[in-house]
Write a protein that holds these residues in place. Structure first.
Motif, PDB file in Angstrom:
ATOM      1  N   SER A  78       4.753   5.854 -11.492  1.00 16.50           N
ATOM      2  CA  SER A  78       5.324   4.659 -10.860  1.00 16.50           C
ATOM      3  C   SER A  78       4.306   3.947  -9.976  1.00 16.50           C
ATOM      4  CB  SER A  78       6.557   5.046 -10.036  1.00 16.50           C
ATOM      5  OG  SER A  78       7.558   5.611 -10.857  1.00 16.50           O
ATOM      6  N   THR A  79       3.033   4.118 -10.279  1.00 14.87           N
ATOM      7  CA  THR A  79       1.959   3.541  -9.468  1.00 14.87           C
ATOM      8  C   THR A  79       1.146   2.577 -10.321  1.00 14.87           C
ATOM      9  OG1 THR A  79       1.851   5.576  -8.175  1.00 14.87           O
ATOM     10  CG2 THR A  79      -0.019   4.088  -8.002  1.00 14.87           C
ATOM     11  N   SER A  80       0.835   1.410  -9.750  1.00 13.23           N
ATOM     12  CA  SER A  80       0.093   0.395 -10.494  1.00 13.23           C
ATOM     13  C   SER A  80      -0.628  -0.528  -9.522  1.00 13.23           C
ATOM     14  CB  SER A  80       1.040  -0.421 -11.379  1.00 13.23           C
ATOM     15  OG  SER A  80       1.990  -1.131 -10.574  1.00 13.23           O
ATOM     16  N   LEU A  81      -1.568  -1.295 -10.055  1.00  8.26           N
ATOM     17  CA  LEU A  81      -2.275  -2.303  -9.274  1.00  8.26           C
ATOM     18  C   LEU A  81      -2.012  -3.656  -9.926  1.00  8.26           C
ATOM     19  CD1 LEU A  81      -4.136  -3.272  -7.068  1.00  8.26           C
ATOM     20  CD2 LEU A  81      -6.108  -2.536  -8.421  1.00  8.26           C
ATOM     21  N   PRO A  82      -0.980  -4.366  -9.471  1.00  6.48           N
ATOM     22  CA  PRO A  82      -0.620  -5.634 -10.095  1.00  6.48           C
ATOM     23  C   PRO A  82      -1.516  -6.776  -9.633  1.00  6.48           C
ATOM     24  CG  PRO A  82       0.843  -5.203  -8.268  1.00  6.48           C
ATOM     25  CD  PRO A  82      -0.061  -4.000  -8.384  1.00  6.48           C
ATOM     26  N   GLN A  83      -1.392  -7.896 -10.299  1.00  9.65           N
ATOM     27  CA  GLN A  83      -2.084  -9.113  -9.903  1.00  9.65           C
ATOM     28  C   GLN A  83      -1.132 -10.144  -9.293  1.00  9.65           C
ATOM     29  OE1 GLN A  83      -5.554 -10.625 -10.385  1.00  9.65           O
ATOM     30  NE2 GLN A  83      -5.804  -8.486  -9.835  1.00  9.65           N
ATOM     31  N   ILE A 124      -2.105  -1.951  -4.336  1.00 16.48           N
ATOM     32  CA  ILE A 124      -1.370  -0.995  -5.169  1.00 16.48           C
ATOM     33  C   ILE A 124       0.105  -0.933  -4.777  1.00 16.48           C
ATOM     34  CG2 ILE A 124      -1.118   1.480  -5.702  1.00 16.48           C
ATOM     35  CD1 ILE A 124      -4.135   1.699  -5.729  1.00 16.48           C
ATOM     36  N   VAL A 125       0.952  -0.775  -5.787  1.00 18.89           N
ATOM     37  CA  VAL A 125       2.385  -0.542  -5.613  1.00 18.89           C
ATOM     38  C   VAL A 125       2.679   0.879  -6.078  1.00 18.89           C
ATOM     39  CG1 VAL A 125       4.691  -1.177  -6.446  1.00 18.89           C
ATOM     40  CG2 VAL A 125       3.028  -2.968  -5.881  1.00 18.89           C
ATOM     41  N   SER A 126       3.462   1.621  -5.287  1.00 20.33           N
ATOM     42  CA  SER A 126       3.770   3.004  -5.645  1.00 20.33           C
ATOM     43  C   SER A 126       5.132   3.378  -5.062  1.00 20.33           C
ATOM     44  CB  SER A 126       2.668   3.943  -5.134  1.00 20.33           C
ATOM     45  OG  SER A 126       2.832   5.257  -5.642  1.00 20.33           O
ATOM     46  N   PRO A 161       8.286  -4.178  -8.988  1.00 22.10           N
ATOM     47  CA  PRO A 161       9.084  -3.495 -10.010  1.00 22.10           C
ATOM     48  C   PRO A 161      10.352  -2.899  -9.399  1.00 22.10           C
ATOM     49  CG  PRO A 161       7.212  -2.155  -9.385  1.00 22.10           C
ATOM     50  CD  PRO A 161       7.052  -3.451  -8.652  1.00 22.10           C
ATOM     51  N   GLU A 162      11.420  -2.925 -10.148  1.00 29.34           N
ATOM     52  CA  GLU A 162      12.678  -2.307  -9.718  1.00 29.34           C
ATOM     53  C   GLU A 162      12.643  -0.810  -9.987  1.00 29.34           C
ATOM     54  OE1 GLU A 162      15.142  -3.647  -8.155  1.00 29.34           O
ATOM     55  OE2 GLU A 162      14.972  -5.814  -8.482  1.00 29.34           O
ATOM     56  N   PRO A 163      13.334  -0.031  -9.148  1.00 29.18           N
ATOM     57  CA  PRO A 163      13.927  -0.415  -7.864  1.00 29.18           C
ATOM     58  C   PRO A 163      12.842  -0.463  -6.790  1.00 29.18           C
ATOM     59  CG  PRO A 163      14.245   1.916  -8.210  1.00 29.18           C
ATOM     60  CD  PRO A 163      13.551   1.401  -9.456  1.00 29.18           C
ATOM     61  N   TYR A 164      13.056  -1.241  -5.733  1.00 32.14           N
ATOM     62  CA  TYR A 164      12.075  -1.273  -4.664  1.00 32.14           C
ATOM     63  C   TYR A 164      12.758  -1.449  -3.318  1.00 32.14           C
ATOM     64  CZ  TYR A 164      12.287  -6.476  -4.732  1.00 32.14           C
ATOM     65  OH  TYR A 164      12.674  -7.792  -4.687  1.00 32.14           O
ATOM     66  N   MET A 165      12.112  -0.925  -2.294  1.00 25.80           N
ATOM     67  CA  MET A 165      12.576  -1.128  -0.931  1.00 25.80           C
ATOM     68  C   MET A 165      12.092  -2.498  -0.476  1.00 25.80           C
ATOM     69  SD  MET A 165      10.017   1.530   1.087  1.00 25.80           S
ATOM     70  CE  MET A 165      10.047   2.868  -0.123  1.00 25.80           C
ATOM     71  N   ARG A 166      13.001  -3.297   0.045  1.00 27.39           N
ATOM     72  CA  ARG A 166      12.617  -4.629   0.507  1.00 27.39           C
ATOM     73  C   ARG A 166      11.738  -4.529   1.751  1.00 27.39           C
ATOM     74  NH1 ARG A 166      15.526  -5.167  -4.140  1.00 27.39           N
ATOM     75  NH2 ARG A 166      16.084  -7.339  -4.503  1.00 27.39           N
ATOM     76  N   GLY A 167      10.718  -5.384   1.809  1.00 27.48           N
ATOM     77  CA  GLY A 167       9.884  -5.476   2.993  1.00 27.48           C
ATOM     78  C   GLY A 167      10.241  -6.730   3.771  1.00 27.48           C
TER      79      GLY A 167
END
Length: 389
Positions: free
Chosen positions: A228-233, A271-273, A238-244
């Motif tokens: 569930s880890t990626s480096l998007p542009q 990175i998103v994880s 991605p769902e599900p996610y905790m809102r910031g």
């Protein structure tokens, strides 16, 4: 990652939310049905108090893992207005803890003979300004390079302010400061700079001929099963996610989870994880499982310097890792902050005990110094619980 620390940028509203009560939603440690120990209740209460503090996060989660046992502590909600706690599988922006990933990549390339810690920008990246050519990989990784921080450049800040979702050419981010000299003689002192890890990723690409995203997948994600880890542009999460959230009283919290493009931070903090994946990562990374003993000795040759924001206890800097010396013992890891998120990942030197702490608002010494000190105290208390016999 202390993004935009030189300017007070008000991001445009993604959704202007009415004030919503969190209704005291607090969740005890996730484990077998039994009466929680006093220290468990205390830790949960401390997370709850952070969510109720002025400017505090709508949600918080801490994951302690000792061997095969995992304890999860939660407070608040993953999304205002929805009675769901944060889950260990919720995605989040990991901010400057992404710098540890660039360490994991580059130090493995050192082990493979593709790089040396004494390799210079001039040798590997000769297109970068001649004034920077003496800077070494080691100095980039421990923030003693003197490289000017591109995230403080007025042109960069103006572009982000005008269009927070702007797509940047991530591999040209250093162009914003290419006309600036080094801030000091390389290796002479410590100064945290987001430019450092951009240069590290560019070095990794130069010596392998592969994109940094591919190197992350080959050297980090797949070996550690980080699914569930990626480096998007882009800016989508991605769902599900905790809102910031931007939490700036007396204004209501503003959801800024998708307000900024990750392309403008890239290897420095894009990175998103998830808490689950970050637990796996820091146990391997801090535990030295990804690199040889020889390279690890270089990594743990420490200099005076704190992560951004400062972690628990006394901080010292290694190569893309920090040592946190608390009243209860030592852990190694990294912190980070980004609009909407604040992170800590840490583990014991053998990697057998680990801690991750994630908040759904940005906390640093510039925007919320008092809350940061409270957070550091809570983090140290969690480290003490982690190290308890």
């Amino acid at each position: 990652m202390l993004l935009f620390r030189s300017a007070q940028i008000r991001l445009p509203a993604v959704a202007l939310l009415a004030a919503a009560s969190l209704a005291g939603l607090v969740y005890a440690p996730a484990r077998a049905a039994e009466a929680p120990a006093d220290h468990d209740r205390t830790l949960t209460r401390q997370l709850e108090e952070l969510t109720k503090a002025p400017g505090g996060p709508p949600g918080a989660i801490a994951v302690l893992k000792r061997g095969t046992r995992t304890d999860v502590y939660r407070a608040g909600v993953a999304r205002i207005g929805k009675p769901r706690p944060i889950a260990v599988t919720d995605h989040m922006r990991i901010a400057s803890t992404a710098k540890a990933f660039s360490g994991a990549v580059s130090l493995q390339l050192v082990d493979r003979g593709k790089l040396r810690t004494d390799d210079t920008i001039g040798k590997v990246l000769p297109r970068l300004p001649r004034a920077w050519h003496r800077v070494t990989l080691r100095q980039l990784l421990n923030h003693t390079s003197g490289l000017p921080d591109y995230t403080m450049d007025p042109e960069f800040l103006d572009l982000v302010t005008a269009d927070p979702r702007r797509h940047f050419n991530s591999r040209r981010l250093l162009d914003f400061v290419a006309d600036e000299p080094l801030g000091f003689r390389p290796g002479s002192r410590y100064n945290y700079s987001n430019s450092d890890n951009i240069a590290v990723a560019l070095m990794a690409e130069a010596v392998t001929g592969r994109r940094y995203e591919e190197l992350l997948a080959q050297l980090v994600y797949r070996p550690l099963n980080l699914r569930s880890t990626s480096l998007p542009q882009g800016y989508r999460m991605p769902e599900p996610y905790m809102r910031g959230y931007d939490v700036t009283p007396p204004n209501p919290p503003e959801d800024i989870s998708e307000a900024l493009s990750a392309s403008g931070v890239w290897a420095s903090g894009g990175i998103v994880s998830t808490p689950k994946d970050m637990t796996s990562f820091i146990r391997a990374y801090a535990g030295g499982k990804l690199i040889s003993d020889r390279t690890r000795r270089q990594q743990l040759n420490l200099v005076n310097g704190a992560s951004e924001p400062a972690g628990p206890g006394k901080n010292k800097a290694g190569l893309a890792i920090f040592r946190y010396t608390t009243r209860c013992g030592v852990v190694y890891g990294h912190t980070g902050n980004f609009p909407g998120y604040t992170q800590l990942i840490a583990a014991t030197p053998d990697g057998k005990r680990s801690l991750t702490v994630s908040l759904t608002t940005q906390v640093n010494k510039t925007n919320k110094p008092e809350l940061l000190e409270r957070l550091r105290t809570v983090e140290e208390n969690f480290v003490c619980a982690l190290l308890r016999k």
